[in-house]
Design a protein around this motif. Sequence first.
Motif, PDB file in Angstrom:
ATOM      1  N   GLN A  44       0.822  -1.213   0.000  1.00 36.55           N
ATOM      2  CA  GLN A  44       0.000   0.000   0.000  1.00 36.55           C
ATOM      3  C   GLN A  44       0.858   1.266   0.000  1.00 36.55           C
ATOM      4  O   GLN A  44       0.656   2.201   0.791  1.00 36.55           O
ATOM      5  CB  GLN A  44      -0.982  -0.010   1.182  1.00 36.55           C
ATOM      6  N   GLY A  45       1.809   1.254  -0.897  1.00 34.84           N
ATOM      7  CA  GLY A  45       2.689   2.382  -1.151  1.00 34.84           C
ATOM      8  C   GLY A  45       3.003   2.400  -2.629  1.00 34.84           C
ATOM      9  O   GLY A  45       2.555   1.533  -3.388  1.00 34.84           O
ATOM     10  N   PRO A  46       3.785   3.392  -3.092  1.00 36.38           N
ATOM     11  CA  PRO A  46       4.042   3.509  -4.527  1.00 36.38           C
ATOM     12  C   PRO A  46       4.775   2.291  -5.098  1.00 36.38           C
ATOM     13  O   PRO A  46       5.753   1.812  -4.527  1.00 36.38           O
ATOM     14  CB  PRO A  46       4.899   4.771  -4.634  1.00 36.38           C
ATOM     15  N   ILE A  47       4.272   1.799  -6.215  1.00 41.00           N
ATOM     16  CA  ILE A  47       4.878   0.676  -6.930  1.00 41.00           C
ATOM     17  C   ILE A  47       4.954   1.034  -8.409  1.00 41.00           C
ATOM     18  O   ILE A  47       3.973   1.495  -8.998  1.00 41.00           O
ATOM     19  CB  ILE A  47       4.071  -0.622  -6.737  1.00 41.00           C
ATOM     20  N   SER A  48       6.116   0.808  -8.993  1.00 43.12           N
ATOM     21  CA  SER A  48       6.320   0.986 -10.430  1.00 43.12           C
ATOM     22  C   SER A  48       6.693  -0.372 -10.998  1.00 43.12           C
ATOM     23  O   SER A  48       7.730  -0.935 -10.642  1.00 43.12           O
ATOM     24  CB  SER A  48       7.437   2.014 -10.691  1.00 43.12           C
ATOM     25  N   VAL A  49       5.847  -0.916 -11.874  1.00 39.59           N
ATOM     26  CA  VAL A  49       6.037  -2.280 -12.348  1.00 39.59           C
ATOM     27  C   VAL A  49       6.154  -2.331 -13.866  1.00 39.59           C
ATOM     28  O   VAL A  49       5.378  -1.705 -14.587  1.00 39.59           O
ATOM     29  CB  VAL A  49       4.902  -3.209 -11.859  1.00 39.59           C
ATOM     30  N   SER A  50       7.136  -3.076 -14.341  1.00 41.84           N
ATOM     31  CA  SER A  50       7.246  -3.395 -15.763  1.00 41.84           C
ATOM     32  C   SER A  50       6.546  -4.726 -16.005  1.00 41.84           C
ATOM     33  O   SER A  50       6.844  -5.708 -15.323  1.00 41.84           O
ATOM     34  CB  SER A  50       8.712  -3.507 -16.181  1.00 41.84           C
ATOM     35  N   ILE A  51       5.649  -4.741 -16.956  1.00 37.36           N
ATOM     36  CA  ILE A  51       4.928  -5.964 -17.298  1.00 37.36           C
ATOM     37  C   ILE A  51       5.240  -6.326 -18.745  1.00 37.36           C
ATOM     38  O   ILE A  51       4.983  -5.538 -19.660  1.00 37.36           O
ATOM     39  CB  ILE A  51       3.411  -5.799 -17.094  1.00 37.36           C
ATOM     40  N   HIS A  52       5.807  -7.503 -18.917  1.00 35.55           N
ATOM     41  CA  HIS A  52       6.183  -7.946 -20.259  1.00 35.55           C
ATOM     42  C   HIS A  52       5.049  -8.718 -20.903  1.00 35.55           C
ATOM     43  O   HIS A  52       4.500  -9.658 -20.317  1.00 35.55           O
ATOM     44  CB  HIS A  52       7.434  -8.823 -20.205  1.00 35.55           C
ATOM     45  N   ILE A  53       4.703  -8.321 -22.118  1.00 30.82           N
ATOM     46  CA  ILE A  53       3.700  -9.014 -22.929  1.00 30.82           C
ATOM     47  C   ILE A  53       4.408  -9.522 -24.187  1.00 30.82           C
ATOM     48  O   ILE A  53       4.956  -8.717 -24.953  1.00 30.82           O
ATOM     49  CB  ILE A  53       2.537  -8.094 -23.330  1.00 30.82           C
ATOM     50  N   THR A  54       4.424 -10.826 -24.380  1.00 26.78           N
ATOM     51  CA  THR A  54       5.055 -11.391 -25.567  1.00 26.78           C
ATOM     52  C   THR A  54       4.220 -11.066 -26.802  1.00 26.78           C
ATOM     53  O   THR A  54       2.997 -11.231 -26.805  1.00 26.78           O
ATOM     54  CB  THR A  54       5.207 -12.914 -25.436  1.00 26.78           C
ATOM     55  N   ASP A  55       4.887 -10.591 -27.836  1.00 31.98           N
ATOM     56  CA  ASP A  55       4.206 -10.184 -29.068  1.00 31.98           C
ATOM     57  C   ASP A  55       3.964 -11.417 -29.943  1.00 31.98           C
ATOM     58  O   ASP A  55       4.668 -11.674 -30.913  1.00 31.98           O
ATOM     59  CB  ASP A  55       5.046  -9.151 -29.816  1.00 31.98           C
ATOM     60  N   ASP A  56       2.936 -12.186 -29.563  1.00 35.93           N
ATOM     61  CA  ASP A  56       2.588 -13.397 -30.307  1.00 35.93           C
ATOM     62  C   ASP A  56       1.077 -13.510 -30.412  1.00 35.93           C
ATOM     63  O   ASP A  56       0.353 -12.539 -30.153  1.00 35.93           O
ATOM     64  CB  ASP A  56       3.210 -14.644 -29.656  1.00 35.93           C
TER      65      ASP A  56
END
Length: 333
Positions: A44-56
Amino acid sequence: MQPSKVLPYYFKAIRDFDPESVTITTLITFDRYQIFSKLVTNYQGPISVSIHITDDENRDENISNLHEMYNSNPYMREFVDVHVIVDKFDRQFNMWRNVARFFARSNYFMMLDVDFHVCTNLQRHLSLDARAREVMQSGAAVVLPAFEYVEQEDGIDSASFPKNKESLIRLVGEHKISTFHDFFPKGHNSTDYEQWYKSDSVYKVAAYQHSYEPYAIMRKEGTPWCDERFIGYGANKAACLFEIYISGIDYWVLPQDFVIHQSHPYKEETRKQERKYNRKLYQNFQEEACFRYSRNFLRANLWDSPKAENLKEQCNKIRGFRQAMTQFAINTK
């Protein structure tokens, strides 16, 4: 590799964050949505997330699942900035880490794997610990010791994890919890767990070595980025933390806070193959980084300053480094 498509702030938290707060920066793929939601609810604090989506052919379905995940937890809208990376390349972990950090909206970030649970009230402890804040403001990194359950099934439900140091130490004494990956002590032993058990104030890591992979809070500005040549499992985070250390940033250990690993199965065969490749890459990287930072320190007249001490401590272990630097120093005069 072809360029990746990065979509920053695909979702952006509605809150404005305190610049002095700590943003958790992490990375996930579609199969880790559930455990990520647990992290969000807990922190319950700031979160910066990278989410990888495979281009398929599954791209659109996975993006739809991302929307479903984000909308399923009300804390997502409050605290989470999502940055989507679309490409055909798996496990570019350091690139994903850099994206999450680049778009973090506070002065401090904690590079955390999504399957680790922050067990304590970290933000409150930091607000009350003047010495720890002083260390952070100086540009040093502060470490949260890492643990795991001895029996894997005990580490599945994070709701049952200890919430304070006293409870944790009791479980360690009962041999229910151990230091994280104690079969590979180089990964975390520089934390000096025996000192941590009895410490009530932040202390400096005194025996850093190049395999150390702590979970640390660092300043966003002035901290080196993770080298993106590391692809796949093995050494990617160690290389990042090694470069940070030889750049002149010390590691200190917080006295009350800790993280515990949430149990899950590993893709061991994939990890084994990629670790073999990255082990050799890391050896070469250490030499390159040592000479690169040495040159920079010499040119900036910092070679004899405290900022270069970490580099000398680590890089003098490389065969021929002392002689090469002696000659380099002569040639640059």
